[in-house]
Design an enzyme around this catalytic site. Structure first.
Site, short mmCIF file in Angstrom:
data_model
loop_
_atom_site.label_atom_id
_atom_site.label_comp_id
_atom_site.label_asym_id
_atom_site.label_seq_id
_atom_site.Cartn_x
_atom_site.Cartn_y
_atom_site.Cartn_z
N ASP A 453 22.83 34.73 -8.91
CA ASP A 453 22.03 34.47 -10.10
C ASP A 453 22.11 35.64 -11.09
O ASP A 453 21.89 35.46 -12.28
CB ASP A 453 20.56 34.25 -9.72
N GLU A 522 26.59 25.88 -9.95
CA GLU A 522 25.67 25.17 -9.07
C GLU A 522 24.83 24.23 -9.91
O GLU A 522 24.13 24.65 -10.81
CB GLU A 522 24.80 26.14 -8.26
#
Length: 889
Positions: A453, A522
């Site tokens: 992330d 994702e």
């Protein structure tokens, strides 16, 4: 709860004798330090009583071991039973203090004169290591889920029985570089503490060989030559100097080099076309990703000799291929394999929640990845053992490996500084070294993401990149799975803009956020509802009722309690608006299968459609491929390996040669994911009303389709007079009229409308839903079913032909075929040629499935569908004739 002892026969691990032998510890006995309060010197001594300890397998975490020993009488994967394990009872919290792992291994007399090494392959979170009463290393030196550590224990071992004891310290992924689960599922009660990748005993002579590596440099674009560079580390374990002769063989080329090693010296021994011209291979066998070619592998064998005797051996398997990446004009990463651009189509990997090692299950999961038509698995942390990468190499499945988000791993990035101390830095560096050495020979591994992330802060990013370069890392290094970069890697070229929760199929065609452009690392529409039998298997009656009745209820099997995904309200609201309010659990699950199929298909098809566009899509990772436990969220196949709507939607979209409809332009397109051009293809297009009448049709012939390309065939005109819910039926056949691809869509004249302005990081709101409620009015119908099963040893092949009679008054929507064994249980795992199929009167389709048979008997074929009542048909059994009987005739 009581810690009842599990009876088991405990035997010593027999160590393979001889230089170059590596033996994995096969089992342990474990016990909490609350009960076994003695010190390591005593516990690691022969004769210590382990009465009441638990026998566990070689890689068992504490929780996995307790489950194997029946400590928890209830199924911890059912309902919220796991919560009871996480709450201390009268016996206290089992996981806040260290646990002992103890085992016995036996050395043969022939081991005299050899060095014996103990190798730990990763420890959660850390461990003190004892051998025969001696402290070999403390938990400061054996820490982290990924670092491999080797200790020369020769001075403390002897012929006969020896004892190893590990005092494993508890882990907390927020405080240690171990393994966390974020919002994927509940946190394992033990935080996965244990030697999860196992411990080995290594025997070697005075000179040890380690980390063999082959780096191929492939000529492009002709693929006519490959220059191999071979390296191995030679290490002198003695206190005296040695001459060592290093020999090897690779691709039919013999290698030889003599070196001098001072006491304790380590040296990298290298071979290249400059030293050994034979390493410049002509016409090598090229490794290709699945769907683009074969996946041949080469082997390297190496040996070290001292004073004429073998001192050690090393080997490696590798493939010859080229992997590179660049940024598109829009700044997104695009991968090239052997010089060819490739659309990454994958899913995010999850191991078992308790990290239980199950080779048979892993093999089955790879068979599903192949069957789904995916070419990539992304590992966000949860980096697997050697077997995983060997299967990927064998099957041509590309692996995008990388560190996990959140927890300790990204705490530095999130704070903008570095809360890590020197010990953390060391574990991180050791982790990077060990993973580089594990992964670099595998042709399946096409890159490493040093962040997820978030990209790492500068000092950590530099350490990762420098470490990878020092280990001759051969493939792209990516800063993060999000749109960030580092000085060393440049921009990531990836986006992580959502969604993670429900959006309509048309979303994927938009030129915004998570739409099909660039590289989506994702992304998915969130909830993936398993089939009814699995919902009942995982949820209590109360949870089942809440699933279809109360959209705002939190579901323990959806996501972590603190997560916005613990409620699947967005999915449920859309389901009721588009298909009609659920009448009961079965109705809810049936509607969910259509919803999941439609949405997952659209996601992959949208990326297909734009793979060679001016603003290309270069990669999509479905979030997720699988689950660590039974879940209502984020999977293409559920924990029970029971393929459902999401699975078959993905499989349909990822056909090698595929026909599809574009939600944005209404174009009919062909997609060729292979490198082989197709010629003379034929296409049939039909638009049907709800009653089956054909409102529009077109037939196209003599179509050519280049490899690795798309082509637009036609644009559906705006049609008037359509029923509010209507269908598009597409059929693609070869020049000789053999089926290639068939695709059916159910659509509404009232389109879904997205409120882009109010998007957040995980969804975009919807202001108007498509109206598909008329599907509820379809009259019941049934297909004729013919089924045969060919039994050949342990493998079964089932062939099922479904036919809707021409006299039928209705279509058969979304027919699902299952195979049940003679004992009534579903045949799982199973791979189908197709499933969840829709037919109109007069149409027929033949489906083929393969599964392993655990016992002889006649399987039963079960067919159900949206408007098709469930029926069961025994299969006609055909057995392969015995070879000896065939020969007689």
């Amino acid at each position: 709860m009581s810690l009842a002892h599990a009876d088991a026969t405990y035997t010593s691990t027999q160590i393979h004798s001889g230089a170059g032998a590596t033996t994995a510890i096969t089992h342990w006995q474990i016990q909490s330090t609350d009960k076994a309060q003695q010190g390591g010197a005593e516990i690691s001594t022969a004769g210590f009583s382990t009465d009441g300890w638990y026998p566990v397998s070689s890689r068992a975490t504490v929780m996995a071991g307790l489950l194997d020993n029946g400590v928890y009488k209830d199924d911890v994967f059912y309902s919220d039973n796991l919560q009871a394990v996480q709450v201390p009872d009268a016996s206290g919290n089992l996981f806040v203090n260290p646990w002992w792992y103890r085992t016995e291994f036996t050395l043969a007399e022939g081991a005299r004169g050899l060095h014996t090494l103990l190798r730990t392959n990763g420890m959660i979170a850390s461990a003190d290591v004892w051998v025969n009463g001696h402290l070999v290393a403390d938990h400061a030196n054996v820490a982290g889920a990924y670092p491999v550590h080797e200790f020369d224990v020769t001075q403390w071992v002897h012929a006969g029985s020896n004892i190893v004891a590990l005092r494993v310290h508890p882990g907390d992924p927020r405080r240690s570089l171990s393994m966390g689960w974020v919002d994927w599922n509940p946190t394992p009660p033990d935080n996965n503490m244990g030697p999860w990748r196992g411990v080995d005993i290594v025997q070697t002579g005075p000179v040890q060989l380690r980390f063999p590596q082959v780096t191929p440099t492939l000529s492009l674009p002709d693929l006519a030559h490959a220059a191999l560079t071979v390296k191995v580390e030679a290490r002198n374990l003695d206190a005296v100097a040695h001459e060592a002769t290093i020999t090897g063989e690779v691709a039919g080329v013999s290698l030889r080099q003599t070196i001098h090693l001072a006491p304790g010296q380590t040296q990298i021994v290298s071979f290249s076309p400059k030293t050994d011209p034979g390493l410049d291979l002509s016409h090598p066998k090229i490794w290709w990703p699945i769907g683009m070619g074969a996946h041949p592998l080469y082997s390297l064998q190496m040996s070290a000799a001292v004073d004429g005797a073998t001192s050690d051996k090393a080997s490696a398997t590798f493939g010859i291929r080229s992997v590179s990446s660049k940024l598109t004009k829009q700044g997104y990463r695009q991968f090239f394999v052997n010089g060819k651009p490739i659309l990454i189509r994958g899913g995010g990997w999850a191991p078992d929640m308790f990290l239980r090692d199950d080779p048979k299950r892993m093999e089955a999961e790879f068979s599903y990845v192949r069957n789904l038509g995916l070419n990539t698995i992304r590992s966000e942390g949860k980096l697997e053992n050697e077997r995983f990468y060997e299967l990927a190499d064998r099957d041509g499945i590309m692996i995008l490996a990388g560190w996990e988000c959140c927890d300790k791993w990204e705490s530095a990035a999130k704070t903008g500084g570095s809360p890590w101390d020197a010990a953390d830095d060391k574990v991180a560096e050791d982790s990077m070294v060990s993973e580089a050495r594990l992964l670099r020979n595998h042709p399946s591994v096409i890159g490493f993401l040093i962040g997820s992330d978030n990209a790492p802060p500068p000092a950590i990013a530099k350490m990762y990149v420098d470490t990878l370069h020092a280990e001759d890392w051969p493939t792209p290094i990516v800063a993060a799975a999000s749109d960030q970069g580092t000085a060393e890697t440049g921009p990531s070229g990836m986006k992580m803009a959502g969604p993670y929760a429900w959006i309509p199929p048309a979303y994927w065609y938009a030129d915004k956020l998570g739409g099909a452009f660039g590289f989506d690392s994702e992304v998915s529409a969130g909830a993936d509802i398993p089939r009814l039998e699995d919902v009942i298997r995982m949820l209590s009656p109360q949870e089942q009722e809440a699933l279809w009745k109360y959209p705002q209820a939190r579901q323990y099997h959806a996501s972590a309690a603190w997560s916005p995904f613990a409620r699947i309200e967005d999915f449920d609201t859309a389901l009721a608006a588009r298909y009609g309010a659920p009448k009961n659990l079965a109705d809810y699950v049936a509607k969910a299968q259509l919803e999941n199929y439609d949405n997952v298909r659209a996601q992959f098809e949208a990326f297909n459609a734009h793979m060679d566009a001016a603003k290309p899509s270069t990669g999509v990772i479905y979030w997720m491929l699988n689950n660590a436990w039974p879940s209502l969220h984020w999977h293409l196949y559920d924990y029970f390996l029971n393929p459902a709507g999401a699975y078959f939607g993905a499989k349909k979209a990822n056909e090698p040669v595929h026909i599809q409809f574009a939600y944005d332009t209404r174009e009919i397109m062909l997609v060729n994911q292979t490198l082989t051009s197709e010629h003379g293809l034929q296409v049939s297009i039909r638009v049907r009303n709800l009653d089956g009448s054909v409102a529009y049709q077109q037939r196209l012939q003599h179509i050519d389709l280049d490899g690795n390309r798309t082509t637009q065939l036609a644009t559906l005109p705006a049609l008037t007079g359509l029923s509010r819910t209507y269908f598009i039926e597409l059929e693609l056949t070869s020049a000789d009229s053999k089926p290639v691809s068939r695709n059916v869509y159910w659509l509404s004249t009232q389109a879904d409308q997205l409120d882009w302005a109010h998007s957040n990081w995980y969804l975009t709101p919807v202001t108007q839903y498509a109206d598909l409620t008329a599907l509820q009015s379809l009259p019941a119908t049934a297909s004729e079913v013919r089924a045969t099963v060919l039994q050949e040893g342990a493998e079964n092949m089932v062939t099922v032909t479904l036919t809707v009679p021409a006299s039928s008054k209705a279509m058969a929507l979304f027919q699902h075929v299952s195979v049940k064994r003679a004992d009534g249980k579903l045949a799982l795992p199973i791979v189908w040629s197709d499933n969840d199929v829709t037919l109109w009167p007069g149409e027929s389709i033949t489906l083929v499935a393969h599964y392993a048979e655990e016992g002889m008997g006649t399987p039963v074929i079960e067919v159900s569908g949206w408007n098709v009542p469930t029926r069961s048909v025994p299969a006609t059994v055909e057995r392969q004739p015995d070879a000896s009987q065939t020969a007689k005739h």
